[in-house]
Design a protein around this motif. Structure first.
Motif, PDB file in Angstrom:
ATOM      1  N   PRO A 126      -3.309  46.657  86.110  1.00 52.95           N
ATOM      2  CA  PRO A 126      -4.548  46.205  85.460  1.00 52.95           C
ATOM      3  C   PRO A 126      -5.761  47.048  85.806  1.00 52.95           C
ATOM      4  O   PRO A 126      -6.719  47.108  85.037  1.00 52.95           O
ATOM      5  CB  PRO A 126      -4.709  44.770  85.979  1.00 52.95           C
ATOM      6  N   GLY A 127      -5.717  47.740  86.955  1.00 53.35           N
ATOM      7  CA  GLY A 127      -6.867  48.515  87.378  1.00 53.35           C
ATOM      8  C   GLY A 127      -7.039  49.835  86.652  1.00 53.35           C
ATOM      9  O   GLY A 127      -8.155  50.372  86.603  1.00 53.35           O
ATOM     10  N   ILE A 128      -5.950  50.370  86.090  1.00 58.45           N
ATOM     11  CA  ILE A 128      -6.040  51.693  85.467  1.00 58.45           C
ATOM     12  C   ILE A 128      -5.533  51.727  84.030  1.00 58.45           C
ATOM     13  O   ILE A 128      -5.664  52.748  83.353  1.00 58.45           O
ATOM     14  CB  ILE A 128      -5.251  52.735  86.286  1.00 58.45           C
ATOM     15  N   VAL A 129      -4.983  50.633  83.542  1.00 53.47           N
ATOM     16  CA  VAL A 129      -4.355  50.656  82.219  1.00 53.47           C
ATOM     17  C   VAL A 129      -5.363  50.977  81.120  1.00 53.47           C
ATOM     18  O   VAL A 129      -5.057  51.712  80.174  1.00 53.47           O
ATOM     19  CB  VAL A 129      -3.643  49.314  81.938  1.00 53.47           C
ATOM     20  N   LEU A 130      -6.590  50.439  81.236  1.00 52.54           N
ATOM     21  CA  LEU A 130      -7.579  50.678  80.183  1.00 52.54           C
ATOM     22  C   LEU A 130      -7.949  52.147  80.101  1.00 52.54           C
ATOM     23  O   LEU A 130      -8.142  52.697  79.008  1.00 52.54           O
ATOM     24  CB  LEU A 130      -8.826  49.828  80.441  1.00 52.54           C
ATOM     25  N   TRP A 131      -8.031  52.816  81.255  1.00 53.18           N
ATOM     26  CA  TRP A 131      -8.371  54.238  81.261  1.00 53.18           C
ATOM     27  C   TRP A 131      -7.192  55.077  80.800  1.00 53.18           C
ATOM     28  O   TRP A 131      -7.379  56.159  80.226  1.00 53.18           O
ATOM     29  CB  TRP A 131      -8.818  54.657  82.659  1.00 53.18           C
ATOM     30  N   ALA A 132      -5.982  54.583  81.025  1.00 60.54           N
ATOM     31  CA  ALA A 132      -4.805  55.305  80.549  1.00 60.54           C
ATOM     32  C   ALA A 132      -4.748  55.307  79.025  1.00 60.54           C
ATOM     33  O   ALA A 132      -4.490  56.341  78.395  1.00 60.54           O
ATOM     34  CB  ALA A 132      -3.532  54.683  81.132  1.00 60.54           C
ATOM     35  N   VAL A 133      -5.007  54.157  78.400  1.00 57.08           N
ATOM     36  CA  VAL A 133      -4.996  54.115  76.940  1.00 57.08           C
ATOM     37  C   VAL A 133      -6.226  54.812  76.364  1.00 57.08           C
ATOM     38  O   VAL A 133      -6.183  55.360  75.252  1.00 57.08           O
ATOM     39  CB  VAL A 133      -4.893  52.668  76.422  1.00 57.08           C
ATOM     40  N   ALA A 134      -7.342  54.821  77.112  1.00 55.29           N
ATOM     41  CA  ALA A 134      -8.517  55.580  76.673  1.00 55.29           C
ATOM     42  C   ALA A 134      -8.202  57.070  76.631  1.00 55.29           C
ATOM     43  O   ALA A 134      -8.713  57.797  75.767  1.00 55.29           O
ATOM     44  CB  ALA A 134      -9.703  55.305  77.595  1.00 55.29           C
ATOM     45  N   LEU A 135      -7.351  57.523  77.543  1.00 54.23           N
ATOM     46  CA  LEU A 135      -6.926  58.927  77.525  1.00 54.23           C
ATOM     47  C   LEU A 135      -6.196  59.263  76.228  1.00 54.23           C
ATOM     48  O   LEU A 135      -6.381  60.354  75.671  1.00 54.23           O
ATOM     49  CB  LEU A 135      -6.019  59.199  78.731  1.00 54.23           C
ATOM     50  N   ILE A 136      -5.399  58.319  75.739  1.00 47.73           N
ATOM     51  CA  ILE A 136      -4.706  58.536  74.467  1.00 47.73           C
ATOM     52  C   ILE A 136      -5.722  58.639  73.331  1.00 47.73           C
ATOM     53  O   ILE A 136      -5.613  59.504  72.454  1.00 47.73           O
ATOM     54  CB  ILE A 136      -3.702  57.402  74.199  1.00 47.73           C
ATOM     55  N   VAL A 207       0.370  49.396  70.465  1.00 49.67           N
ATOM     56  CA  VAL A 207       1.672  50.039  70.652  1.00 49.67           C
ATOM     57  C   VAL A 207       1.935  50.312  72.122  1.00 49.67           C
ATOM     58  O   VAL A 207       3.065  50.147  72.605  1.00 49.67           O
ATOM     59  CB  VAL A 207       1.742  51.355  69.843  1.00 49.67           C
ATOM     60  N   ALA A 208       0.899  50.699  72.865  1.00 50.29           N
ATOM     61  CA  ALA A 208       1.091  51.090  74.259  1.00 50.29           C
ATOM     62  C   ALA A 208       1.212  49.897  75.195  1.00 50.29           C
ATOM     63  O   ALA A 208       2.074  49.883  76.084  1.00 50.29           O
ATOM     64  CB  ALA A 208      -0.052  51.993  74.714  1.00 50.29           C
ATOM     65  N   THR A 209       0.359  48.869  75.011  1.00 54.75           N
ATOM     66  CA  THR A 209       0.323  47.778  75.985  1.00 54.75           C
ATOM     67  C   THR A 209       0.265  46.393  75.361  1.00 54.75           C
ATOM     68  O   THR A 209       0.420  45.398  76.087  1.00 54.75           O
ATOM     69  CB  THR A 209      -0.907  47.928  76.902  1.00 54.75           C
ATOM     70  N   SER A 210      -0.014  46.282  74.059  1.00 52.19           N
ATOM     71  CA  SER A 210      -0.215  44.990  73.394  1.00 52.19           C
ATOM     72  C   SER A 210      -1.342  44.185  74.031  1.00 52.19           C
ATOM     73  O   SER A 210      -1.344  42.950  73.999  1.00 52.19           O
ATOM     74  CB  SER A 210       1.087  44.172  73.408  1.00 52.19           C
ATOM     75  N   GLY A 211      -2.293  44.868  74.641  1.00 50.56           N
ATOM     76  CA  GLY A 211      -3.426  44.199  75.265  1.00 50.56           C
ATOM     77  C   GLY A 211      -3.214  43.822  76.717  1.00 50.56           C
ATOM     78  O   GLY A 211      -4.143  43.333  77.366  1.00 50.56           O
ATOM     79  N   GLY A 212      -2.043  44.044  77.255  1.00 50.94           N
ATOM     80  CA  GLY A 212      -1.742  43.685  78.639  1.00 50.94           C
ATOM     81  C   GLY A 212      -2.019  44.824  79.591  1.00 50.94           C
ATOM     82  O   GLY A 212      -2.547  45.861  79.195  1.00 50.94           O
ATOM     83  N   PRO A 213      -1.641  44.628  80.849  1.00 49.32           N
ATOM     84  CA  PRO A 213      -1.106  43.373  81.425  1.00 49.32           C
ATOM     85  C   PRO A 213      -2.221  42.374  81.717  1.00 49.32           C
ATOM     86  O   PRO A 213      -3.305  42.752  82.152  1.00 49.32           O
ATOM     87  CB  PRO A 213      -0.449  43.848  82.724  1.00 49.32           C
ATOM     88  N   ALA A 214      -1.924  41.124  81.449  1.00 46.94           N
ATOM     89  CA  ALA A 214      -2.847  40.016  81.718  1.00 46.94           C
ATOM     90  C   ALA A 214      -4.204  40.241  81.072  1.00 46.94           C
ATOM     91  O   ALA A 214      -5.242  39.913  81.648  1.00 46.94           O
ATOM     92  CB  ALA A 214      -3.005  39.806  83.226  1.00 46.94           C
ATOM     93  N   GLY A 215      -4.207  40.816  79.868  1.00 38.95           N
ATOM     94  CA  GLY A 215      -5.449  41.024  79.140  1.00 38.95           C
ATOM     95  C   GLY A 215      -6.305  42.159  79.641  1.00 38.95           C
ATOM     96  O   GLY A 215      -7.455  42.309  79.214  1.00 38.95           O
ATOM     97  N   ALA A 216      -5.775  43.004  80.527  1.00 37.14           N
ATOM     98  CA  ALA A 216      -6.571  44.082  81.112  1.00 37.14           C
ATOM     99  C   ALA A 216      -6.962  45.146  80.100  1.00 37.14           C
ATOM    100  O   ALA A 216      -7.927  45.880  80.312  1.00 37.14           O
ATOM    101  CB  ALA A 216      -5.816  44.728  82.279  1.00 37.14           C
ATOM    102  N   SER A 217      -6.213  45.270  78.999  1.00 35.62           N
ATOM    103  CA  SER A 217      -6.548  46.251  77.965  1.00 35.62           C
ATOM    104  C   SER A 217      -6.850  45.581  76.630  1.00 35.62           C
ATOM    105  O   SER A 217      -6.766  46.225  75.585  1.00 35.62           O
ATOM    106  CB  SER A 217      -5.406  47.259  77.799  1.00 35.62           C
ATOM    107  N   THR A 218      -7.227  44.305  76.664  1.00 40.25           N
ATOM    108  CA  THR A 218      -7.565  43.586  75.443  1.00 40.25           C
ATOM    109  C   THR A 218      -9.007  43.861  75.061  1.00 40.25           C
ATOM    110  O   THR A 218      -9.923  43.601  75.851  1.00 40.25           O
ATOM    111  CB  THR A 218      -7.367  42.072  75.625  1.00 40.25           C
ATOM    112  N   ILE A 219      -9.215  44.413  73.867  1.00 41.55           N
ATOM    113  CA  ILE A 219     -10.549  44.606  73.325  1.00 41.55           C
ATOM    114  C   ILE A 219     -10.682  43.721  72.082  1.00 41.55           C
ATOM    115  O   ILE A 219      -9.742  43.012  71.715  1.00 41.55           O
ATOM    116  CB  ILE A 219     -10.817  46.087  72.995  1.00 41.55           C
ATOM    117  N   LEU A 220     -11.832  43.752  71.440  1.00 44.14           N
ATOM    118  CA  LEU A 220     -12.084  42.828  70.326  1.00 44.14           C
ATOM    119  C   LEU A 220     -11.041  42.905  69.209  1.00 44.14           C
ATOM    120  O   LEU A 220     -10.571  41.853  68.744  1.00 44.14           O
ATOM    121  CB  LEU A 220     -13.485  43.080  69.765  1.00 44.14           C
ATOM    122  N   PRO A 221     -10.635  44.079  68.711  1.00 45.63           N
ATOM    123  CA  PRO A 221      -9.616  44.111  67.658  1.00 45.63           C
ATOM    124  C   PRO A 221      -8.280  43.502  68.097  1.00 45.63           C
ATOM    125  O   PRO A 221      -7.595  42.874  67.281  1.00 45.63           O
ATOM    126  CB  PRO A 221      -9.469  45.602  67.339  1.00 45.63           C
TER     127      PRO A 221
END
Length: 266
Positions: A126-136, A207-221
């Motif tokens: 959860p601490g790095i997943v958002l930055w990992a998908v931001a890299l994509i 596709v990468a995370t489905s907004g997980g884990p535990a909502g750590a990569s969930t944004i408005l869309p």
């Protein structure tokens, strides 16, 4: 005008009417969600990180390709445009494999180089997943910036560079006083476009995370689609309306900035 009304005005008006009809129930439910603060923070971090990263890499790529020392510029530019051209699902799937904890190429490379002692959980931490998908997202959108900036750089007369060098200006001074002011409008267009893309981005994260884990990569869309999956049309309309207002704020800010630039130039 008819096409614009069908594709933009009617859906927006329909959403507003639906929110008004339910007397704000959807908005109250939306802002009372226990993780709504985290969703907004994720959306802000995702948007700022992906926009800044794409702008920096896109600018760097355009400046490098402008160098006279680079040969086969057309070939390199075509290769660098591939991430932007390929379908988003394909790019996100490739990166999901690349960032896999167990068999990902990135972890294996870092392990072979001795930079990490154990595989990094890029898409499950959860601490790095958002930055990992931001890299994509940066990988996908940076070629667009490179293309736009390259086109803008081509319009700068070579006499300006020569005059600046004769006055003793170095590379940093030329970039600051000649290049950046000349392509300021292009920079604004790129920043607004990237921000809108990020605010409405769905495919890469889903596709990468489905907004997980535990909502750590969930944004408005992602939240909107999850509400749609649950058949919660009231919440869908509320989230959509919030996105419309945020996008409109970006558009107004950009329009005022561009108008100020034009007034300064005249």
């Amino acid at each position: 005008m008819i096409i614009t009304a069908v594709l933009m005005v009617i859906p927006i008006v329909t959403t507003i009417v639906r929110v008004i009809t339910d007397r704000g129930t959807g908005l109250r439910r939306f802002f009372s969600l226990p993780d709504v603060g985290q969703v907004f923070l994720n959306t802000l971090s995702w948007t700022v990180g992906s926009v800044v990263g794409a702008m920096v890499i896109g600018y760097a790529g355009a400046l490098v390709l402008q160098s006279k020392r680079i040969r086969l510029v057309g070939v390199w530019r075509s290769l660098l445009m591939i991430p932007w051209i390929i379908p988003g699902v394909v790019g996100a799937t490739v990166w999901r494999w690349t960032l896999s904890t167990d068999y990902g190429v990135l972890n294996q490379t870092l392990l072979d180089l001795g930079l990490i002692g154990e595989p990094v959980r890029w898409l499950s931490d959860p601490g790095i997943v958002l930055w990992a998908v931001a890299l994509i997202q940066i990988w996908v959108t940076a070629p667009f910036v490179m293309l736009m900036v390259s086109a803008a750089l081509a319009t700068i007369p070579s006499e300006r560079y020569e005059a600046a060098r004769l006055d003793g200006a170095g590379g940093v001074a030329i970039l600051r006083h000649i290049v950046l002011p000349a392509i300021r409008s292009t920079t604004g267009i790129c920043a607004l476009t990237l921000a809108i893309w990020a605010l409405n981005s769905f495919t890469i994260i889903w596709v990468a995370t489905s907004g997980g884990p535990a909502g750590a990569s969930t944004i408005l869309p992602i939240l909107l689609y999850q509400a749609f999956q649950n058949g919660d049309q009231t919440l869908v309309s509320a989230v959509a309306l919030v996105q419309v207002f945020i996008g409109a704020a970006f558009a107004v800010f950009f329009a005022r900035t561009m108008r100020t630039d034009l007034e300064d130039q005249t």
